[in-house]
Design a protein around this motif. Sequence first.
Motif, mmCIF file in Angstrom:
data_model
loop_
_atom_site.group_PDB
_atom_site.id
_atom_site.type_symbol
_atom_site.label_atom_id
_atom_site.label_comp_id
_atom_site.label_asym_id
_atom_site.label_seq_id
_atom_site.Cartn_x
_atom_site.Cartn_y
_atom_site.Cartn_z
ATOM 1 N N ALA A 56 28.313 34.632 -54.228
ATOM 2 C CA ALA A 56 29.085 33.837 -55.251
ATOM 3 C C ALA A 56 28.133 32.863 -55.883
ATOM 4 O O ALA A 56 28.169 32.625 -57.026
ATOM 5 C CB ALA A 56 30.210 33.139 -54.390
ATOM 6 N N LEU A 57 26.967 32.251 -55.021
ATOM 7 C CA LEU A 57 26.355 31.317 -55.618
ATOM 8 C C LEU A 57 25.123 31.988 -56.328
ATOM 9 O O LEU A 57 24.544 31.663 -57.315
ATOM 10 C CB LEU A 57 25.585 30.505 -54.400
ATOM 11 N N ALA B 183 26.145 27.476 -49.166
ATOM 12 C CA ALA B 183 27.140 28.372 -49.310
ATOM 13 C C ALA B 183 27.993 27.753 -48.339
ATOM 14 O O ALA B 183 29.215 27.741 -48.422
ATOM 15 C CB ALA B 183 26.640 29.761 -49.185
ATOM 16 N N ASP B 184 27.606 27.752 -46.775
ATOM 17 C CA ASP B 184 28.279 27.301 -45.793
ATOM 18 C C ASP B 184 28.903 25.991 -46.132
ATOM 19 O O ASP B 184 30.427 25.708 -45.727
ATOM 20 C CB ASP B 184 27.563 27.659 -44.723
ATOM 21 N N CYS C 126 29.532 37.224 -42.194
ATOM 22 C CA CYS C 126 28.874 38.147 -41.352
ATOM 23 C C CYS C 126 27.878 38.998 -42.092
ATOM 24 O O CYS C 126 26.461 39.010 -41.631
ATOM 25 C CB CYS C 126 29.639 38.900 -40.385
ATOM 26 N N LEU C 127 28.562 39.817 -42.966
ATOM 27 C CA LEU C 127 27.685 40.524 -43.744
ATOM 28 C C LEU C 127 26.628 39.932 -44.616
ATOM 29 O O LEU C 127 25.604 40.519 -44.793
ATOM 30 C CB LEU C 127 28.459 41.648 -44.429
ATOM 31 N N GLU C 128 26.984 38.990 -45.166
ATOM 32 C CA GLU C 128 25.994 38.140 -45.873
ATOM 33 C C GLU C 128 24.639 37.570 -45.074
ATOM 34 O O GLU C 128 23.666 37.751 -45.263
ATOM 35 C CB GLU C 128 26.540 36.857 -46.491
ATOM 36 N N GLY D 144 24.912 40.256 -54.143
ATOM 37 C CA GLY D 144 25.011 40.186 -52.567
ATOM 38 C C GLY D 144 26.104 41.219 -52.178
ATOM 39 O O GLY D 144 26.311 42.352 -52.930
ATOM 40 N N VAL D 145 26.561 41.152 -50.967
ATOM 41 C CA VAL D 145 27.297 42.304 -50.509
ATOM 42 C C VAL D 145 28.790 42.226 -50.705
ATOM 43 O O VAL D 145 29.468 43.542 -50.584
ATOM 44 C CB VAL D 145 27.352 42.460 -48.712
ATOM 45 N N GLU D 146 29.307 41.244 -51.138
ATOM 46 C CA GLU D 146 30.818 40.988 -51.658
ATOM 47 C C GLU D 146 31.494 42.227 -52.487
ATOM 48 O O GLU D 146 32.363 42.579 -52.366
ATOM 49 C CB GLU D 146 31.007 39.662 -52.226
#
Length: 61
Positions: free
Chosen positions: A13-14, A4-5, A45-47, A18-20
């Motif tokens: 997204a992958l 992801a990074d 940061c939240l992920e 998740g948190v999004e």
Amino acid sequence: MAIADATGTTLSALTGEGVEARVHCVARATNGSEMAAMRSALLHCLELDAYLDDQGIPARP
């Protein structure tokens, strides 16, 4: 997280979860900061926090 990074996206997204989807943020942009960049940094940061929780790594007090 590394993929992801490297791809400039979020873990949610992958993976499709998740948190999004749960994050609502309101911020004031100053000093030429862009809201999209601020949201992206917040989501990163939240992920990471959620990932560490899933791995059983507690936050330091």
